[in-house]
Design a protein around this motif. Structure first.
Motif, PDB file in Angstrom:
ATOM      1  N   CYS A   1       0.698  -0.917   0.378  1.00 31.18           N
ATOM      2  CA  CYS A   1      -0.011  -0.079   0.425  1.00 31.18           C
ATOM      3  C   CYS A   1       0.885   1.434  -0.171  1.00 31.18           C
ATOM      4  N   LYS A   2       0.585   2.570  -0.839  1.00 29.39           N
ATOM      5  CA  LYS A   2       1.236   3.018  -0.762  1.00 29.39           C
ATOM      6  C   LYS A   2       0.215   5.058  -0.807  1.00 29.39           C
ATOM      7  N   GLY A   3      -0.749   4.729   0.073  1.00 27.14           N
ATOM      8  CA  GLY A   3      -1.642   5.111   0.378  1.00 27.14           C
ATOM      9  C   GLY A   3      -1.715   6.367   1.473  1.00 27.14           C
ATOM     10  N   THR A   4      -1.157   7.176   1.486  1.00 24.16           N
ATOM     11  CA  THR A   4      -0.091   8.099   2.651  1.00 24.16           C
ATOM     12  C   THR A   4      -2.203   8.458   2.942  1.00 24.16           C
ATOM     13  N   CYS A   5      -2.063  10.215   4.065  1.00 21.25           N
ATOM     14  CA  CYS A   5      -2.645  10.572   4.287  1.00 21.25           C
ATOM     15  C   CYS A   5      -2.922  12.024   2.870  1.00 21.25           C
ATOM     16  N   ASP A   6      -2.302  12.090   2.554  1.00 19.10           N
ATOM     17  CA  ASP A   6      -2.149  12.734   1.812  1.00 19.10           C
ATOM     18  C   ASP A   6      -2.727  12.398   0.068  1.00 19.10           C
ATOM     19  N   LYS A   7      -2.706  11.101  -0.498  1.00 21.04           N
ATOM     20  CA  LYS A   7      -3.240  10.596  -1.341  1.00 21.04           C
ATOM     21  C   LYS A   7      -4.328   9.504  -1.710  1.00 21.04           C
ATOM     22  N   THR A   8      -4.589   9.455  -0.117  1.00 23.46           N
ATOM     23  CA  THR A   8      -6.080   8.741  -0.058  1.00 23.46           C
ATOM     24  C   THR A   8      -7.199   9.372   0.157  1.00 23.46           C
ATOM     25  N   ARG A   9      -8.445   8.742  -0.717  1.00 23.87           N
ATOM     26  CA  ARG A   9     -10.233   9.689   0.422  1.00 23.87           C
ATOM     27  C   ARG A   9      -9.967   9.216   1.868  1.00 23.87           C
ATOM     28  N   VAL A  10     -11.440  10.406   2.353  1.00 23.05           N
ATOM     29  CA  VAL A  10     -11.879  10.157   3.227  1.00 23.05           C
ATOM     30  C   VAL A  10     -12.656  10.362   3.869  1.00 23.05           C
ATOM     31  N   GLN A  11     -13.524   9.023   4.640  1.00 20.04           N
ATOM     32  CA  GLN A  11     -15.232   8.686   3.898  1.00 20.04           C
ATOM     33  C   GLN A  11     -15.680   8.999   5.737  1.00 20.04           C
ATOM     34  N   TYR A  12     -14.999   8.682   6.311  1.00 17.66           N
ATOM     35  CA  TYR A  12     -15.388   9.733   7.903  1.00 17.66           C
ATOM     36  C   TYR A  12     -14.612   9.916   9.165  1.00 17.66           C
ATOM     37  N   ASN A  13     -14.527  10.630   9.470  1.00 15.32           N
ATOM     38  CA  ASN A  13     -13.875  10.758  11.277  1.00 15.32           C
ATOM     39  C   ASN A  13     -13.629   9.624  11.693  1.00 15.32           C
ATOM     40  N   TYR A  14     -12.477   8.938  11.644  1.00 17.27           N
ATOM     41  CA  TYR A  14     -12.978   7.803  12.870  1.00 17.27           C
ATOM     42  C   TYR A  14     -12.781   7.904  14.191  1.00 17.27           C
ATOM     43  N   THR A  15     -13.925   7.872  15.167  1.00 22.69           N
ATOM     44  CA  THR A  15     -12.705   8.080  16.638  1.00 22.69           C
ATOM     45  C   THR A  15     -13.137   6.339  17.450  1.00 22.69           C
ATOM     46  N   GLY A  16     -12.031   6.577  18.219  1.00 22.51           N
ATOM     47  CA  GLY A  16     -12.073   4.883  18.971  1.00 22.51           C
ATOM     48  C   GLY A  16     -10.793   4.331  19.170  1.00 22.51           C
ATOM     49  N   ILE A  17     -10.826   3.346  19.271  1.00 19.32           N
ATOM     50  CA  ILE A  17      -9.851   2.278  19.436  1.00 19.32           C
ATOM     51  C   ILE A  17      -8.850   2.124  17.832  1.00 19.32           C
ATOM     52  N   ALA A  18      -7.676   1.848  17.926  1.00 21.06           N
ATOM     53  CA  ALA A  18      -6.970   2.240  17.011  1.00 21.06           C
ATOM     54  C   ALA A  18      -5.997   0.972  17.211  1.00 21.06           C
ATOM     55  N   ASP A  19      -6.944  -0.624  16.468  1.00 14.99           N
ATOM     56  CA  ASP A  19      -6.277  -1.505  16.046  1.00 14.99           C
ATOM     57  C   ASP A  19      -7.350  -2.408  14.709  1.00 14.99           C
ATOM     58  N   CYS A  20      -6.401  -2.103  14.256  1.00  8.74           N
ATOM     59  CA  CYS A  20      -6.506  -2.480  12.678  1.00  8.74           C
ATOM     60  C   CYS A  20      -7.515  -3.722  12.806  1.00  8.74           C
ATOM     61  N   ARG A  21      -7.701  -4.948  13.370  1.00  7.57           N
ATOM     62  CA  ARG A  21      -8.310  -6.092  13.677  1.00  7.57           C
ATOM     63  C   ARG A  21      -9.169  -5.288  13.898  1.00  7.57           C
ATOM     64  N   LYS A  22      -9.925  -4.393  15.125  1.00  5.60           N
ATOM     65  CA  LYS A  22     -11.009  -3.851  15.698  1.00  5.60           C
ATOM     66  C   LYS A  22     -11.855  -2.742  14.582  1.00  5.60           C
ATOM     67  N   VAL A  23     -11.307  -2.470  13.902  1.00  2.00           N
ATOM     68  CA  VAL A  23     -11.773  -1.088  13.120  1.00  2.00           C
ATOM     69  C   VAL A  23     -11.906  -1.730  11.901  1.00  2.00           C
ATOM     70  N   SER A  24     -11.472  -2.900  11.558  1.00  6.40           N
ATOM     71  CA  SER A  24     -12.119  -3.727  10.224  1.00  6.40           C
ATOM     72  C   SER A  24     -13.366  -4.111   9.648  1.00  6.40           C
ATOM     73  N   VAL A  25     -13.856  -3.956  11.166  1.00  9.00           N
ATOM     74  CA  VAL A  25     -15.386  -4.577  11.322  1.00  9.00           C
ATOM     75  C   VAL A  25     -16.387  -3.734  11.255  1.00  9.00           C
ATOM     76  N   VAL A  26     -15.882  -2.574  11.894  1.00  7.78           N
ATOM     77  CA  VAL A  26     -17.036  -1.246  11.624  1.00  7.78           C
ATOM     78  C   VAL A  26     -16.942  -0.924  10.219  1.00  7.78           C
ATOM     79  N   PRO A  27     -18.902  -0.249  10.046  1.00  6.74           N
ATOM     80  CA  PRO A  27     -18.532   0.100   8.853  1.00  6.74           C
ATOM     81  C   PRO A  27     -17.830   0.786   7.969  1.00  6.74           C
ATOM     82  N   GLY A  28     -17.171   0.576   6.619  1.00  4.35           N
ATOM     83  CA  GLY A  28     -16.405   0.726   6.308  1.00  4.35           C
ATOM     84  C   GLY A  28     -15.046   0.737   6.110  1.00  4.35           C
TER      85      GLY A  28
END
Length: 263
Positions: free
Chosen positions: A107-134
């Motif tokens: 992946c090369k989708g750095t913050c300035d190159k990829t679009r943001v669909q919403y602002n996430y606030t919660g636990i900073a863990d990819c495995r947990k975030v992977s099950v939330v919408p989007g």
């Protein structure tokens, strides 16, 4: 208190303790598990990280497997060639260490190159975030979420989040595979250390959809495949994939890539 009773009780306790000690000694001899001397010597050469990168539960299990001939002498990714050579001498075999590999994040989708669909606030863990919408803030469903599950899994400080994307330090990486297991999107793979050209994208979307979500994505144009003289790069469901056994690092694919995602 009757002194005779005290002495008798003390004597009984002492005799019982002595008998138990004798019985334990006899039992330990009768039921002891013989350990191969080679296993002990091999274990002494292993680094002791118990990372599991070798495919066994830990260094003890690997040492036993090597001593029994169930694993190659170069099975430890942390020890590498130096440890493989020492263990090979113990086992009396040639220490042909496997080709060194390192983890690579597709992946090369750095913050300035990829679009943001919403602002996430919660636990900073990819495995947990992977099950939330989007599955997080980034609109690309294939890209690095950047919450650092891989960083937490690495025992060697070899991977960090830089500008929203996990980046591997090749010199520190020992190819234990913990980061690959931790990534819920399967973004991280083990590649040859000597590989100089790698596709920094994991998206299988069509070109138009890719560009709508990220400026650094593979658009599936297949121009790279037409440049390769060694049949080392092909398209797999809109994504360029390199065959590292065929790749000669000539760089023609990278030079022609319009998205510049072949590093």
């Amino acid at each position: 208190m009757d002194m005779i009773a005290v002495v008798a009780a003390t004597a009984i306790v002492g005799i019982v303790g002595l008998l138990i000690g004798v019985l334990l000694g006899v039992a330990s001899e009768k039921f002891k598990v013989e350990v191969d001397e080679k296993e002990i010597l091999v274990r002494a050469e292993l680094p002791g990280n118990n990372c599991g990168g070798c495919g066994f539960a830990g260094c003890d299990a690997l040492a036993k497997a090597i001593a029994l001939g169930q694993a190659p002498v170069g099975a430890c990714p942390v020890g590498g060639a130096p440890v493989a050579e020492k263990i090979g001498a113990i086992m009396g075999v040639s220490a042909e260490a496997a080709e060194k590999k390192v983890a690579f994040v597709k992946c090369k989708g750095t913050c300035d190159k990829t679009r943001v669909q919403y602002n996430y606030t919660g636990i900073a863990d990819c495995r947990k975030v992977s099950v939330v919408p989007g599955a997080g803030e980034k609109s690309c469903a294939y890209g690095c979420m950047g919450y650092g599950s891989c960083v937490k899994a690495c025992q060697f400080d070899a991977i960090h989040i830089v500008d929203g994307v996990a980046v591997v330090d090749k010199e520190k990486c020992v190819a234990c595979g913990k980061c690959t297991e931790a990534c819920p999107l399967g973004l991280i793979e083990l590649v040859p250390y000597k590989a100089e050209h790698l596709v920094q994208c994991n998206s299988h979307d069509k070109g138009k959809d890719v560009k709508a979500k990220c400026d650094n994505g593979c658009i599936g144009c297949s121009l790279c495949t037409k440049q390769c003289e060694f049949d080392a790069i092909h398209m797999d469901n809109n994504l360029a994939v390199i065959d590292y056994e065929k790749c000669t690092n000539c760089g023609k694919c990278a030079a022609k890539c319009p998205s510049k995602i072949i590093k």
